[in-house]
Design a protein around this motif. Sequence first.
Motif, PDB file in Angstrom:
ATOM      1  N   ARG A   1     -24.393  13.510  39.847  1.00  0.00           N
ATOM      2  CA  ARG A   1     -23.169  12.775  39.477  1.00  0.00           C
ATOM      3  C   ARG A   1     -22.009  13.732  39.288  1.00  0.00           C
ATOM      4  O   ARG A   1     -20.907  13.489  39.777  1.00  0.00           O
ATOM      5  CB  ARG A   1     -23.387  11.964  38.206  1.00  0.00           C
ATOM      6  CG  ARG A   1     -24.233  10.723  38.427  1.00  0.00           C
ATOM      7  CD  ARG A   1     -24.487   9.987  37.172  1.00  0.00           C
ATOM      8  NE  ARG A   1     -23.222   9.455  36.647  1.00  0.00           N
ATOM      9  CZ  ARG A   1     -23.141   8.798  35.512  1.00  0.00           C
ATOM     10  NH1 ARG A   1     -24.217   8.599  34.787  1.00  0.00           N
ATOM     11  NH2 ARG A   1     -21.998   8.321  35.100  1.00  0.00           N
ATOM     12  N   GLN A   2     -22.244  14.807  38.586  1.00  0.00           N
ATOM     13  CA  GLN A   2     -21.183  15.772  38.316  1.00  0.00           C
ATOM     14  C   GLN A   2     -20.676  16.405  39.621  1.00  0.00           C
ATOM     15  O   GLN A   2     -19.468  16.483  39.845  1.00  0.00           O
ATOM     16  CB  GLN A   2     -21.687  16.850  37.365  1.00  0.00           C
ATOM     17  CG  GLN A   2     -20.628  17.853  36.975  1.00  0.00           C
ATOM     18  CD  GLN A   2     -21.177  18.899  36.022  1.00  0.00           C
ATOM     19  OE1 GLN A   2     -22.372  19.193  36.006  1.00  0.00           O
ATOM     20  NE2 GLN A   2     -20.286  19.467  35.223  1.00  0.00           N
TER      21      GLN A   2
ATOM     22  N   SER B   1     -18.890  13.771  41.971  1.00  0.00           N
ATOM     23  CA  SER B   1     -17.606  13.274  41.466  1.00  0.00           C
ATOM     24  C   SER B   1     -16.457  14.223  41.804  1.00  0.00           C
ATOM     25  O   SER B   1     -15.298  13.852  41.715  1.00  0.00           O
ATOM     26  CB  SER B   1     -17.662  13.005  39.966  1.00  0.00           C
ATOM     27  OG  SER B   1     -17.832  14.212  39.261  1.00  0.00           O
TER      28      SER B   1
ATOM     29  N   ASP C   1     -16.416   7.941  39.241  1.00  0.00           N
ATOM     30  CA  ASP C   1     -17.789   7.894  38.738  1.00  0.00           C
ATOM     31  C   ASP C   1     -17.853   6.613  37.924  1.00  0.00           C
ATOM     32  O   ASP C   1     -17.257   6.521  36.859  1.00  0.00           O
ATOM     33  CB  ASP C   1     -18.077   9.113  37.867  1.00  0.00           C
ATOM     34  CG  ASP C   1     -19.488   9.124  37.316  1.00  0.00           C
ATOM     35  OD1 ASP C   1     -20.196   8.087  37.400  1.00  0.00           O
ATOM     36  OD2 ASP C   1     -19.885  10.164  36.775  1.00  0.00           O
TER      37      ASP C   1
ATOM     38  N   SER D   1     -24.591   5.060  37.780  1.00  0.00           N
ATOM     39  CA  SER D   1     -25.297   5.741  38.860  1.00  0.00           C
ATOM     40  C   SER D   1     -24.671   5.495  40.224  1.00  0.00           C
ATOM     41  O   SER D   1     -25.370   5.385  41.224  1.00  0.00           O
ATOM     42  CB  SER D   1     -26.778   5.367  38.872  1.00  0.00           C
ATOM     43  OG  SER D   1     -27.377   5.742  37.656  1.00  0.00           O
ATOM     44  N   GLN D   2     -23.361   5.391  40.253  1.00  0.00           N
ATOM     45  CA  GLN D   2     -22.638   5.269  41.516  1.00  0.00           C
ATOM     46  C   GLN D   2     -21.394   6.145  41.483  1.00  0.00           C
ATOM     47  O   GLN D   2     -20.691   6.192  40.480  1.00  0.00           O
ATOM     48  CB  GLN D   2     -22.191   3.828  41.783  1.00  0.00           C
ATOM     49  CG  GLN D   2     -23.304   2.875  42.108  1.00  0.00           C
ATOM     50  CD  GLN D   2     -22.758   1.500  42.498  1.00  0.00           C
ATOM     51  OE1 GLN D   2     -21.632   1.147  42.194  1.00  0.00           O
ATOM     52  NE2 GLN D   2     -23.575   0.743  43.192  1.00  0.00           N
ATOM     53  N   ILE D   3     -21.153   6.794  42.609  1.00  0.00           N
ATOM     54  CA  ILE D   3     -19.910   7.520  42.822  1.00  0.00           C
ATOM     55  C   ILE D   3     -19.219   6.786  43.966  1.00  0.00           C
ATOM     56  O   ILE D   3     -19.845   6.480  44.982  1.00  0.00           O
ATOM     57  CB  ILE D   3     -20.152   8.996  43.199  1.00  0.00           C
ATOM     58  CG1 ILE D   3     -21.045   9.687  42.168  1.00  0.00           C
ATOM     59  CG2 ILE D   3     -18.825   9.722  43.400  1.00  0.00           C
ATOM     60  CD1 ILE D   3     -20.454   9.801  40.794  1.00  0.00           C
TER      61      ILE D   3
ATOM     62  N   LEU E   1     -27.088   6.480  43.253  1.00  0.00           N
ATOM     63  CA  LEU E   1     -27.986   7.538  42.794  1.00  0.00           C
ATOM     64  C   LEU E   1     -29.164   6.939  42.034  1.00  0.00           C
ATOM     65  O   LEU E   1     -28.977   6.035  41.220  1.00  0.00           O
ATOM     66  CB  LEU E   1     -27.228   8.511  41.890  1.00  0.00           C
ATOM     67  CG  LEU E   1     -26.060   9.202  42.586  1.00  0.00           C
ATOM     68  CD1 LEU E   1     -24.768   8.831  41.916  1.00  0.00           C
ATOM     69  CD2 LEU E   1     -26.269  10.677  42.560  1.00  0.00           C
TER      70      LEU E   1
ATOM     71  N   THR F   1     -33.045  13.585  42.796  1.00  0.00           N
ATOM     72  CA  THR F   1     -32.221  12.379  42.868  1.00  0.00           C
ATOM     73  C   THR F   1     -32.169  11.868  44.297  1.00  0.00           C
ATOM     74  O   THR F   1     -31.925  12.636  45.228  1.00  0.00           O
ATOM     75  CB  THR F   1     -30.780  12.681  42.391  1.00  0.00           C
ATOM     76  OG1 THR F   1     -30.843  13.229  41.068  1.00  0.00           O
ATOM     77  CG2 THR F   1     -29.915  11.439  42.396  1.00  0.00           C
TER      78      THR F   1
END
Length: 193
Positions: free
Chosen positions: A38-39, A42, A62, A66-68, A86, A94
Motif C-alpha cells: 500500500r505504501q 500509493s 489509497d 486495500s485498494q489503491i 490488494l 500480497t
Amino acid sequence: MKPLYVAGFLVAGISIYLPAILPNTEGAVYRVSIAQARQSLSRAELPPLVFGSEPPDVQVRDTGNSQIVWIARREGEELFRFTAQLKAEGDSATRVKVKLEGAKGRTVNYAQKLAEHPEIRNMYIIAMEEQVAATLERRPFEIARVYPAMTAATVANMGALRSSLDQAAAASEQAARKNIEKAYRDEAAGLRR
C-alpha cells in the motif's frame, strides 16, 4: 516442413504470445507485506511511454480498504481509473490485481471506447501490471514487457488508423483543390496577391 510440425510451432507460439497480450486475471503475488505494498503503490505513477506524448494528469488515492486508485484526467475531465486490489497472502506476501474502468466523460464516453477496443484496454492493464511489478520489486519499468500487447493493439486497430490517415489525406487534397480553384478565379478576375 511437415504440416504437423508447423502446427506444433504455431500452437507453441500462440501459447507463449497469448499470456503476453492478456491481463493477469488472478493478479500477481509479491513478496512484500500488504502495508508495504500500500505504501509503495500509493507513491507510484502511471506507466511511462504508454499514453502518448502527453500523458494524462494523475491523482493517486489509497482508499484505506486495500485498494489503491489512480485517476487519470486530461483538462479536468476524468478519462479512466486503475484500481489495484490488494489481498494479503500470509504475513509477507500480497496479491495485487489490477482493474481498469473508463469514465463517461463530458465529451467522450471512455468506458464505451475501452469496451469497443479490448486490445487497447488490455495493453493499458498490462502496462499498469508492469508498473505495479516494477514498483513492488524495486526495479525499473520494463517497456519491453508491454511490447506484445502494444503490437496486438496496433494490429487490431490498423483499419481505424488507415481510415484516419485516409480521411486526413482526403481533407488535405480537398483543401489543395479549393486553393487552386480560388487561384484560377482570382487570376480570371484580375486579382493578384
